[in-house]
Write a protein that holds these residues in place. Structure first.
Motif, PDB file in Angstrom:
ATOM      1  N   ASP A 114      42.307  44.595  29.390  1.00  0.00           N
ATOM      2  CA  ASP A 114      41.970  44.722  30.560  1.00  0.00           C
ATOM      3  C   ASP A 114      41.113  46.301  30.463  1.00  0.00           C
ATOM      4  O   ASP A 114      41.371  46.806  29.646  1.00  0.00           O
ATOM      5  CB  ASP A 114      42.944  45.239  31.798  1.00  0.00           C
ATOM      6  CG  ASP A 114      43.907  43.527  32.185  1.00  0.00           C
ATOM      7  OD1 ASP A 114      42.458  42.948  31.721  1.00  0.00           O
ATOM      8  OD2 ASP A 114      44.924  43.526  32.619  1.00  0.00           O
ATOM      9  N   VAL A 115      40.147  46.716  31.293  1.00  0.00           N
ATOM     10  CA  VAL A 115      39.435  47.852  31.741  1.00  0.00           C
ATOM     11  C   VAL A 115      40.301  49.065  32.426  1.00  0.00           C
ATOM     12  O   VAL A 115      40.479  48.346  33.417  1.00  0.00           O
ATOM     13  CB  VAL A 115      38.416  48.162  31.882  1.00  0.00           C
ATOM     14  CG1 VAL A 115      38.069  49.966  31.633  1.00  0.00           C
ATOM     15  CG2 VAL A 115      37.879  47.744  30.791  1.00  0.00           C
ATOM     16  N   LYS A 116      41.109  50.019  32.689  1.00  0.00           N
ATOM     17  CA  LYS A 116      42.320  50.155  33.105  1.00  0.00           C
ATOM     18  C   LYS A 116      42.260  51.890  33.565  1.00  0.00           C
ATOM     19  O   LYS A 116      42.376  52.212  32.197  1.00  0.00           O
ATOM     20  CB  LYS A 116      43.956  49.958  33.041  1.00  0.00           C
ATOM     21  CG  LYS A 116      44.413  48.452  33.714  1.00  0.00           C
ATOM     22  CD  LYS A 116      45.199  47.786  33.104  1.00  0.00           C
ATOM     23  CE  LYS A 116      46.150  48.598  34.784  1.00  0.00           C
ATOM     24  NZ  LYS A 116      47.335  48.239  34.576  1.00  0.00           N
ATOM     25  N   LYS A 117      42.151  52.113  35.242  1.00  0.00           N
ATOM     26  CA  LYS A 117      41.783  53.769  34.742  1.00  0.00           C
ATOM     27  C   LYS A 117      43.863  54.221  35.162  1.00  0.00           C
ATOM     28  O   LYS A 117      44.140  53.638  35.525  1.00  0.00           O
ATOM     29  CB  LYS A 117      41.701  54.023  36.796  1.00  0.00           C
ATOM     30  CG  LYS A 117      41.366  55.469  36.640  1.00  0.00           C
ATOM     31  CD  LYS A 117      40.921  55.548  37.827  1.00  0.00           C
ATOM     32  CE  LYS A 117      40.125  56.722  38.279  1.00  0.00           C
ATOM     33  NZ  LYS A 117      39.257  57.939  39.107  1.00  0.00           N
ATOM     34  N   PRO A 118      43.980  55.671  34.367  1.00  0.00           N
ATOM     35  CA  PRO A 118      45.459  55.811  34.025  1.00  0.00           C
ATOM     36  C   PRO A 118      46.149  55.529  35.556  1.00  0.00           C
ATOM     37  O   PRO A 118      45.291  56.507  36.546  1.00  0.00           O
ATOM     38  CB  PRO A 118      45.090  57.418  34.096  1.00  0.00           C
ATOM     39  CG  PRO A 118      43.997  57.085  32.678  1.00  0.00           C
ATOM     40  CD  PRO A 118      42.687  56.290  33.943  1.00  0.00           C
ATOM     41  N   GLY A 119      46.710  54.787  35.679  1.00  0.00           N
ATOM     42  CA  GLY A 119      47.711  55.169  37.127  1.00  0.00           C
ATOM     43  C   GLY A 119      47.256  53.762  38.106  1.00  0.00           C
ATOM     44  O   GLY A 119      48.221  53.883  39.435  1.00  0.00           O
ATOM     45  N   ALA A 120      46.594  53.433  37.834  1.00  0.00           N
ATOM     46  CA  ALA A 120      46.010  51.965  38.772  1.00  0.00           C
ATOM     47  C   ALA A 120      46.717  50.940  38.566  1.00  0.00           C
ATOM     48  O   ALA A 120      47.810  50.581  37.075  1.00  0.00           O
ATOM     49  CB  ALA A 120      44.885  52.156  38.071  1.00  0.00           C
ATOM     50  N   THR A 121      46.977  50.488  39.231  1.00  0.00           N
ATOM     51  CA  THR A 121      47.727  48.999  38.899  1.00  0.00           C
ATOM     52  C   THR A 121      47.451  47.746  38.550  1.00  0.00           C
ATOM     53  O   THR A 121      47.648  47.192  38.206  1.00  0.00           O
ATOM     54  CB  THR A 121      48.493  49.178  40.946  1.00  0.00           C
ATOM     55  OG1 THR A 121      47.922  48.694  41.395  1.00  0.00           O
ATOM     56  CG2 THR A 121      49.230  49.646  40.390  1.00  0.00           C
ATOM     57  N   ARG A 122      46.164  48.272  39.469  1.00  0.00           N
ATOM     58  CA  ARG A 122      44.988  46.799  38.792  1.00  0.00           C
ATOM     59  C   ARG A 122      43.789  47.062  37.933  1.00  0.00           C
ATOM     60  O   ARG A 122      43.465  48.108  37.681  1.00  0.00           O
ATOM     61  CB  ARG A 122      43.942  46.356  40.476  1.00  0.00           C
ATOM     62  CG  ARG A 122      45.271  45.733  41.437  1.00  0.00           C
ATOM     63  CD  ARG A 122      44.590  45.728  42.700  1.00  0.00           C
ATOM     64  NE  ARG A 122      43.102  45.537  42.509  1.00  0.00           N
ATOM     65  CZ  ARG A 122      42.599  45.559  43.605  1.00  0.00           C
ATOM     66  NH1 ARG A 122      42.805  45.483  44.388  1.00  0.00           N
ATOM     67  NH2 ARG A 122      40.998  44.434  43.203  1.00  0.00           N
ATOM     68  N   ALA A 123      43.404  46.112  37.559  1.00  0.00           N
ATOM     69  CA  ALA A 123      42.364  46.593  36.193  1.00  0.00           C
ATOM     70  C   ALA A 123      40.440  46.675  36.826  1.00  0.00           C
ATOM     71  O   ALA A 123      40.583  45.872  38.027  1.00  0.00           O
ATOM     72  CB  ALA A 123      42.176  45.189  35.332  1.00  0.00           C
ATOM     73  N   SER A 124      40.126  47.499  36.672  1.00  0.00           N
ATOM     74  CA  SER A 124      38.716  47.367  36.870  1.00  0.00           C
ATOM     75  C   SER A 124      38.184  46.665  36.485  1.00  0.00           C
ATOM     76  O   SER A 124      36.834  46.268  37.474  1.00  0.00           O
ATOM     77  CB  SER A 124      38.115  48.548  36.096  1.00  0.00           C
ATOM     78  OG  SER A 124      38.706  49.975  35.841  1.00  0.00           O
ATOM     79  N   SER A 125      38.928  45.881  35.523  1.00  0.00           N
ATOM     80  CA  SER A 125      37.852  44.477  35.476  1.00  0.00           C
ATOM     81  C   SER A 125      38.273  44.362  34.012  1.00  0.00           C
ATOM     82  O   SER A 125      39.607  44.937  33.264  1.00  0.00           O
ATOM     83  CB  SER A 125      36.078  45.088  34.041  1.00  0.00           C
ATOM     84  OG  SER A 125      36.299  45.789  32.499  1.00  0.00           O
ATOM     85  N   HIS A 126      38.194  42.404  33.651  1.00  0.00           N
ATOM     86  CA  HIS A 126      39.106  41.686  32.794  1.00  0.00           C
ATOM     87  C   HIS A 126      37.728  40.990  31.860  1.00  0.00           C
ATOM     88  O   HIS A 126      36.673  40.442  32.739  1.00  0.00           O
ATOM     89  CB  HIS A 126      40.183  40.931  33.388  1.00  0.00           C
ATOM     90  CG  HIS A 126      41.113  40.134  32.665  1.00  0.00           C
ATOM     91  ND1 HIS A 126      42.072  40.426  32.260  1.00  0.00           N
ATOM     92  CD2 HIS A 126      40.811  38.692  31.976  1.00  0.00           C
ATOM     93  CE1 HIS A 126      42.138  39.207  31.053  1.00  0.00           C
ATOM     94  NE2 HIS A 126      41.524  38.358  31.412  1.00  0.00           N
ATOM     95  N   HIS A 127      38.528  40.886  30.436  1.00  0.00           N
ATOM     96  CA  HIS A 127      37.921  39.805  29.831  1.00  0.00           C
ATOM     97  C   HIS A 127      38.145  39.167  29.078  1.00  0.00           C
ATOM     98  O   HIS A 127      39.885  39.365  28.887  1.00  0.00           O
ATOM     99  CB  HIS A 127      37.040  41.061  28.643  1.00  0.00           C
ATOM    100  CG  HIS A 127      36.317  42.300  30.158  1.00  0.00           C
ATOM    101  ND1 HIS A 127      34.554  41.496  30.385  1.00  0.00           N
ATOM    102  CD2 HIS A 127      36.327  43.749  30.373  1.00  0.00           C
ATOM    103  CE1 HIS A 127      34.507  42.970  30.931  1.00  0.00           C
ATOM    104  NE2 HIS A 127      35.598  43.982  31.048  1.00  0.00           N
ATOM    105  N   ASP A 128      38.051  38.139  28.105  1.00  0.00           N
ATOM    106  CA  ASP A 128      38.174  37.408  26.940  1.00  0.00           C
ATOM    107  C   ASP A 128      38.927  38.193  25.634  1.00  0.00           C
ATOM    108  O   ASP A 128      39.787  38.093  24.764  1.00  0.00           O
ATOM    109  CB  ASP A 128      37.486  35.757  26.997  1.00  0.00           C
ATOM    110  CG  ASP A 128      37.415  34.989  28.595  1.00  0.00           C
ATOM    111  OD1 ASP A 128      38.715  35.510  28.984  1.00  0.00           O
ATOM    112  OD2 ASP A 128      36.701  34.187  28.236  1.00  0.00           O
ATOM    113  N   THR A 129      37.581  39.222  25.402  1.00  0.00           N
ATOM    114  CA  THR A 129      38.039  39.853  24.129  1.00  0.00           C
ATOM    115  C   THR A 129      38.051  41.285  23.695  1.00  0.00           C
ATOM    116  O   THR A 129      37.429  41.953  25.223  1.00  0.00           O
ATOM    117  CB  THR A 129      36.521  39.751  22.899  1.00  0.00           C
ATOM    118  OG1 THR A 129      35.205  39.354  24.109  1.00  0.00           O
ATOM    119  CG2 THR A 129      36.158  37.723  23.104  1.00  0.00           C
TER     120      THR A 129
END
Length: 78
Positions: A17-32
């Motif tokens: 996952d790509v996440k912003k600090p403090g966020a509960t949801r990911a900005s994006s999700h990837h297999d690798t």
């Protein structure tokens, strides 16, 4: 100044996952992890630059990458 930093972290259900600090949801999700790093760089670049923190499977930061602003009007370094 806006906090444009992002973290590449292991996903809860696998992948990365790509996440912003403090966020509960990911900005994006990837297999690798490589795909997540590329997308994280693009997100930070488009948001005006910042830091991309890359975590290993153990959750510890293993690398940091400073990203230049995507909207820099100057065409020379300095």
């Amino acid at each position: 100044m806006t906090n444009n930093n992002r973290h590449v972290v292991p996903g809860a259900n696998g992948g990365w996952d790509v996440k912003k600090p403090g966020a509960t949801r990911a900005s994006s999700h990837h297999d690798t992890q490589a795909e997540a790093i590329d997308r994280g760089r693009a997100i930070v670049h488009n948001a005006g630059g910042g830091e991309l923190n890359i975590h290993g499977r153990d959750g510890q930061i293993r690398a940091k990458d400073s990203i230049d602003p995507g909207n820099d009007p100057r065409n020379i370094k300095g």
